[in-house]
Design an enzyme around this catalytic site. Structure first.
Site, short mmCIF file in Angstrom:
data_model
loop_
_atom_site.label_atom_id
_atom_site.label_comp_id
_atom_site.label_asym_id
_atom_site.label_seq_id
_atom_site.Cartn_x
_atom_site.Cartn_y
_atom_site.Cartn_z
N GLU A 154 -4.71 3.75 3.82
CA GLU A 154 -4.64 3.13 5.14
C GLU A 154 -6.02 2.83 5.73
O GLU A 154 -6.42 3.38 6.76
CB GLU A 154 -3.83 4.02 6.10
CG GLU A 154 -2.38 4.19 5.69
CD GLU A 154 -1.56 5.01 6.67
OE1 GLU A 154 -0.33 4.87 6.67
OE2 GLU A 154 -2.16 5.81 7.41
N GLU A 311 4.94 4.14 1.64
CA GLU A 311 5.27 5.31 2.45
C GLU A 311 6.41 4.96 3.40
O GLU A 311 6.49 3.85 3.94
CB GLU A 311 4.07 5.77 3.30
CG GLU A 311 2.95 6.43 2.55
CD GLU A 311 1.87 6.95 3.50
OE1 GLU A 311 2.19 7.19 4.69
OE2 GLU A 311 0.71 7.09 3.07
#
EC number: 3.2.1.23
Length: 682
Positions: A154, A311
């Site tokens: 991320e 995710e």
């Protein structure tokens, strides 16, 4: 596993796995291997945030524990995405080399801690990254368990240290070449901010300059380019050892800190992390549409190739304002929604709940109780069985004839603008309303930037295209002249790529295409409304009066025809909806922010006129959404019920339902939060 990763077409099912948290108790790893088989898991992402375990002190490396994890997983039928651990640096590095820590916009260096609290420009951090990634590549790039590289985690954030300031100056000088061009682009004569040397350039700061909008834009572009450069730095030693292993970097939901479009050519596979807030303040259908738009945004980055859901949570998060449990059926439904929109995987954060620290209450497959006798584990196992049943869907594509322009740089510029509504012009919500109206009709939609090729599409929708960069207006005009249909709205064609207004009348480069001249724009307060009424015999056969809020454009038709007019205020009678015929195509202009009901009626009429075929030809009950993936041999229609009650969908023909392997005719009965996958032979 998934066709985009290996030649063996299997839907990927797995999670982030952090066995180093449980190294003190080897029996936990043995139990995890047993549970993974039960949950029909075939992939794990490992090594994320493992730097301190892999290099406990500078220059001393320990890979034996990771060898054991990867080997044992593979022996038990589980492959891995192997992560580079650069999302968080070890404490010894921060202590010895404080320059690796970020400096915030106040020019104050951070202390050790958090994630991504490191400078992408730092020579030391880049050197340490190269050493670590080289060792990982040398050790694992030919390991049969490794499906791909998971680069960092991320990416996001910026740094204002001296290294970054110098890199920004060099970036600006390379872009503008001369001070005259820089000063014109940033319009620095305003407030006497003219630069007389490139050494005077620095990043925006709350205690310095943050009102030069061109500078703010270029800083965000620099942050994207610097992050991308660091990503390339990470990937280089991995590809040098084995260029055939694909790389991905997990992106975030509607994230505006980076322009993801700039990464698309460097990624082998797009992946992202999806955490919708189900059953909250917004109804589930709105959340479903928002999530679907995100899926389509990420899928469209690679021209429709399958992406990976890297995710998600099987239950709740711990960081949303209200962390609600998923009601029974919602986990299965939301997981297959990702597949419906082009994902070849369903993966979770995380496999086993952490015992301590900030995410100890974040949902996971294995709860603190440590066994499989939980509702969540059973629902994850159900997803595993469904993904096995969808083997033939792997690698199939979504073919869209409609494109929705959602442009990150345009978003930056709109949200940085001062006026006409500083309490919010709601660009993101507006784009979602257009998407939602199209999606409710069963239309597959690509979500693209304004710089992408428009030729594959029958219809292109560009709400609030405030920033029209060089060449884009001409491209849109050419698209319409050749037969395309274009829809735009108020607050379009206002500025260029450095946030300078287009002169000669708005909507600037779109004026010929839209056939209107925008003279003024009125801002309405929250709770204040206007209305617009259709003209008799209008070209779309719309009929009625619709409510308007927030922004009302006062436009004059030049070559366009008026379809609706305002009902109230001093601009009563001004055009509220127009259409312009240009060459072989047409361009529609919505002069105000209409209610969702109007968008639904508008796009229903427009889709019918353009003969765009929906994913499903039957009538869809409220709260039911569809999406279609296709191969050369078959189409796969995902029918998804986002209602907490059962619904019945009338079918137009007989289908094989893949999840049950049964033939369904006439009626498809969907349970609350139920989903079906209908196979249609070509």
């Amino acid at each position: 596993m998934c066709q985009s990763v290996t030649k063996n077409p299997v839907m990927l099912h797995g999670a982030d796995y952090n066995p180093e948290q449980w190294a003190h108790d080897p029996q936990i790893f043995e139990e995890d291997l047993r549970l993974m088989k039960q949950a029909k898991v075939n992939v794990m992402s490992v090594g994320i945030f493992s730097w301190a375990k892999l290099e406990p002190t500078e220059g001393v490396f320990d890979f034996e524990w990771l060898d054991e994890v990867i080997n044992r997983l593979y022996d038990n039928g589980v492959s891995v995405f192997l992560a580079t651990p650069t999302g968080a640096r070890p404490t010894w590095m921060s202590e010895k080399y404080p320059e690796v820590l970020r400096v915030n916009e106040h020019r104050k260096r951070n202390l050790h801690g958090m994630r991504h609290n490191h400078c992408y420009t730092s020579p030391v951090y880049r050197e340490k990254t190269t050493i670590m990634n080289t060792k990982l590549a040398e050790r694992y790039s030919n390991h049969p368990a490794v499906l791909g590289w998971h680069i960092s985690n991320e990416y996001g954030g910026d740094c204002h240290c001296d290294y970054c300031q110098q890199a920004f100056r060099e970036w600006v000088e390379e872009k503008y070449r001369t001070l005259d061009q820089l000063n014109e682009a940033w319009w620095t004569t305003f407030w006497s901010h003219t630069y007389t040397s490139f050494t005077q350039v620095e990043s925006p700061a709350p205690h310095g300059e943050e009102f030069v909008h061109g500078q703010n834009l270029d800083w965000k572009r620099f942050v994207t380019d610097q992050t991308l450069d660091f990503y390339r730095h990470e990937v280089k030693p991995l590809k040098a050892k084995n260029p055939d292993i694909p790389v991905t970097a997990n992106f975030m939901e509607l994230f505006d800190g980076l322009n993801y479009d700039r990464f698309k050519d460097d990624l082998d596979i797009v992946s992202w992390d999806s955490y919708p807030t189900w059953h909250g303040a917004k109804d589930d259908l709105t959340v479903a549409s928002y999530t679907a738009m995100n899926h389509d945004w990420f899928r469209s980055l690679k021209d429709g190739k399958p992406f990976l859901l890297m995710e998600s949570t099987p239950s709740l998060t711990n960081w949303q304002d209200i962390s609600k449990l998923k009601k029974p059926g919602m986990h299965h439904l939301s997981s297959l929604q990702a597949v419906a929109h082009g994902s070849d995987s369903v993966q979770y954060f995380q496999w086993r709940k952490s015992r301590g620290s900030s995410e100890k209450f974040h949902g996971a497959v294995v709860d603190h109780v440590g066994h499989e006798h939980t509702r969540v584990f059973k629902e994850v196992t159900e997803v595993g069985h469904s993904l096995e049943a969808l083997k033939e869907v792997v690698g199939t594509r979504i073919h869209a004839k409609v494109a929705l322009i959602f442009d990150t740089e345009n978003r930056w510029a709109i949200n940085d603008s001062q006026g006409p509504r500083n309490i919010g012009v709601h660009y993101e919500e507006t784009v979602l309303e257009h998407y939602r109206a199209l999606h409710a009709l069963g239309i597959n939609v690509d979500v693209i930037s304004e710089e992408r090729d428009l030729s594959p599409y029958t219809l292109v929708v560009a709400p609030m295209l405030y920033m029209v960069r060089s060449g884009v207006g001409e491209k849109i005009e050419d698209y319409v002249r050749k037969g395309g249909t274009f829809v735009s709205t108020y607050w379009s064609g206002i500025v260029n790529e450095t946030d300078l207004t287009h002169l000669g009348g708005f909507p600037g480069p779109l004026r010929t295409t839209l056939g209107i001249w925008s003279e003024e724009i009125d801002a309405l307060s929250d709770g204040e409304y206007n209305a617009a009424t259709t003209l008799v015999g209008n070209a779309l056969a719309l009929n009625g009066t619709y409510r308007i809020k927030e922004l009302c454009d006062l436009a004059h038709t030049e070559t366009a025809a008026t379809l609706m007019t305002y009902d109230q205020d001093f601009y009563q009678g001004y055009p509220a909806l127009t259409v312009n015929t240009l060459g072989e195509g047409q361009a529609y202009y919505q002069a105000a922010r209409f209610e969702l009901r109007f968008q639904q009626d508008f796009y229903r009429s427009l889709i019918d006129r353009l003969n765009i075929t929906p994913a499903f030809s039957g009538e869809l009950p409220e709260g039911v959404q569809v999406s279609k993936r296709e191969s050369n041999e078959a189409a796969y229609i995902f029918v998804m019920n986002f209602n907490p009650t059962a619904v019945t969908v009338r079918l137009d023909q007989a289908y094989v339902e893949l999840l049950t392997d049964e033939t369904v005719t006439d009626n498809l009965n969907l349970a609350p939060f139920g989903v079906a996958v209908l196979k249609q032979e070509k």
